[in-house]
Design a protein around this motif. Structure first.
Motif, PDB file in Angstrom:
ATOM      1  N   THR A  67      40.248  44.726  28.876  1.00 38.63           N
ATOM      2  CA  THR A  67      40.145  43.296  29.119  1.00 38.63           C
ATOM      3  C   THR A  67      40.485  42.970  30.570  1.00 38.63           C
ATOM      4  OG1 THR A  67      42.439  42.934  28.473  1.00 38.63           O
ATOM      5  CG2 THR A  67      40.769  42.737  26.750  1.00 38.63           C
ATOM      6  N   VAL A  68      40.086  41.799  30.997  1.00 38.98           N
ATOM      7  CA  VAL A  68      40.375  41.335  32.349  1.00 38.98           C
ATOM      8  C   VAL A  68      41.592  40.421  32.255  1.00 38.98           C
ATOM      9  CG1 VAL A  68      39.515  40.008  34.308  1.00 38.98           C
ATOM     10  CG2 VAL A  68      37.958  41.468  33.024  1.00 38.98           C
ATOM     11  N   GLY A 120      24.515  40.776  32.117  1.00 35.31           N
ATOM     12  CA  GLY A 120      25.781  41.483  31.938  1.00 35.31           C
ATOM     13  C   GLY A 120      26.692  41.283  33.136  1.00 35.31           C
ATOM     14  N   LEU A 121      26.115  41.330  34.314  1.00 33.30           N
ATOM     15  CA  LEU A 121      26.873  41.114  35.547  1.00 33.30           C
ATOM     16  C   LEU A 121      27.359  39.667  35.632  1.00 33.30           C
ATOM     17  CD1 LEU A 121      27.813  42.576  38.051  1.00 33.30           C
ATOM     18  CD2 LEU A 121      25.651  42.009  39.125  1.00 33.30           C
ATOM     19  N   ARG A 127      33.817  35.952  33.880  1.00 33.51           N
ATOM     20  CA  ARG A 127      35.132  36.334  33.350  1.00 33.51           C
ATOM     21  C   ARG A 127      36.128  36.499  34.499  1.00 33.51           C
ATOM     22  NH1 ARG A 127      33.614  40.272  29.969  1.00 33.51           N
ATOM     23  NH2 ARG A 127      33.313  38.711  28.374  1.00 33.51           N
ATOM     24  N   LEU A 128      35.700  37.144  35.582  1.00 36.45           N
ATOM     25  CA  LEU A 128      36.578  37.307  36.750  1.00 36.45           C
ATOM     26  C   LEU A 128      36.961  35.949  37.338  1.00 36.45           C
ATOM     27  CD1 LEU A 128      34.858  40.349  38.498  1.00 36.45           C
ATOM     28  CD2 LEU A 128      37.208  40.294  37.618  1.00 36.45           C
ATOM     29  N   ALA A 129      36.008  35.037  37.402  1.00 39.64           N
ATOM     30  CA  ALA A 129      36.281  33.708  37.959  1.00 39.64           C
ATOM     31  C   ALA A 129      37.240  32.928  37.049  1.00 39.64           C
ATOM     32  CB  ALA A 129      34.975  32.935  38.148  1.00 39.64           C
ATOM     33  N   ARG A 135      35.874  33.392  42.731  1.00 35.85           N
ATOM     34  CA  ARG A 135      35.582  31.992  42.399  1.00 35.85           C
ATOM     35  C   ARG A 135      34.084  31.766  42.353  1.00 35.85           C
ATOM     36  NH1 ARG A 135      35.859  27.928  47.110  1.00 35.85           N
ATOM     37  NH2 ARG A 135      35.185  29.211  48.826  1.00 35.85           N
ATOM     38  N   GLN A 136      33.726  30.783  41.551  1.00 41.37           N
ATOM     39  CA  GLN A 136      32.329  30.386  41.447  1.00 41.37           C
ATOM     40  C   GLN A 136      32.192  29.138  42.304  1.00 41.37           C
ATOM     41  OE1 GLN A 136      30.943  29.901  37.419  1.00 41.37           O
ATOM     42  NE2 GLN A 136      28.846  29.587  38.049  1.00 41.37           N
ATOM     43  N   VAL A 137      31.458  29.257  43.412  1.00 47.06           N
ATOM     44  CA  VAL A 137      31.360  28.149  44.360  1.00 47.06           C
ATOM     45  C   VAL A 137      30.343  27.101  43.943  1.00 47.06           C
ATOM     46  CG1 VAL A 137      32.264  29.400  46.348  1.00 47.06           C
ATOM     47  CG2 VAL A 137      29.824  29.517  45.852  1.00 47.06           C
TER      48      VAL A 137
END
Length: 149
Positions: A67-68, A120-121, A127-129, A135-137
């Motif tokens: 998990t992240v 998938g990416l 998930r990382l953001a 971050r998702q800009v």
């Protein structure tokens, strides 16, 4: 009689729905796991009277499929699975400085730029953001976190 293309499209739609259901279930399981990890840290702090940095398992290198974790101060990228480390590393490089779309990320990571790989990416990047690693800009565009100092 239905066409072959129609049958394939119906099957594809069913599989996409199943994938979405499984992703939602995985996300819920990861949230439950994170709540348990947070609870364990809190109880450890209360019992010892000392701040707990992170559970020992979170400090070890992650394995594929892990998990992240939600990012906390001082947490190294090495706690992430290798695929996630590559995404963060790419976004922190000069190539990703201005932000990258998932198709660009896929190409830069050496993946085929096909819907399955890109989606998938995208799931990994989101998930990382959500967990404070990148971050998702704007919709579909991700970048590294701003450097402090």
């Amino acid at each position: 009689m239905p066409s072959v293309i129609g049958l394939l499209e119906a099957r594809e739609k069913g599989i996409r729905e199943e994938v979405a259901r499984l992703r939602a279930a995985l996300d819920e399981a990861e949230r439950a796991l994170q709540r348990l990890v947070d609870a364990r840290v809190t109880v450890t702090e209360l019992l010892t009277g000392e701040p707990a940095v992170a559970p020992e398992s979170a400090l070890k290198g992650a394995v594929a499929g892990s998990t992240v974790p939600h990012r906390t101060e001082g947490m190294a990228v090495s706690v992430l699975a290798v695929d996630y480390q590559h995404i963060v590393g790419l976004l922190e490089s000069d190539v990703g400085r201005e932000g990258m779309r998932c198709q660009q990320l896929a190409a830069a990571l050496g993946l085929q730029v096909v819907p399955a790989k890109v989606e998938g990416l995208r799931s990994k990047a989101k998930r990382l953001a959500e967990r404070g690693w990148i971050r998702q800009v704007r919709p579909g565009v991700f970048t590294a976190l701003p450097q402090n100092g």
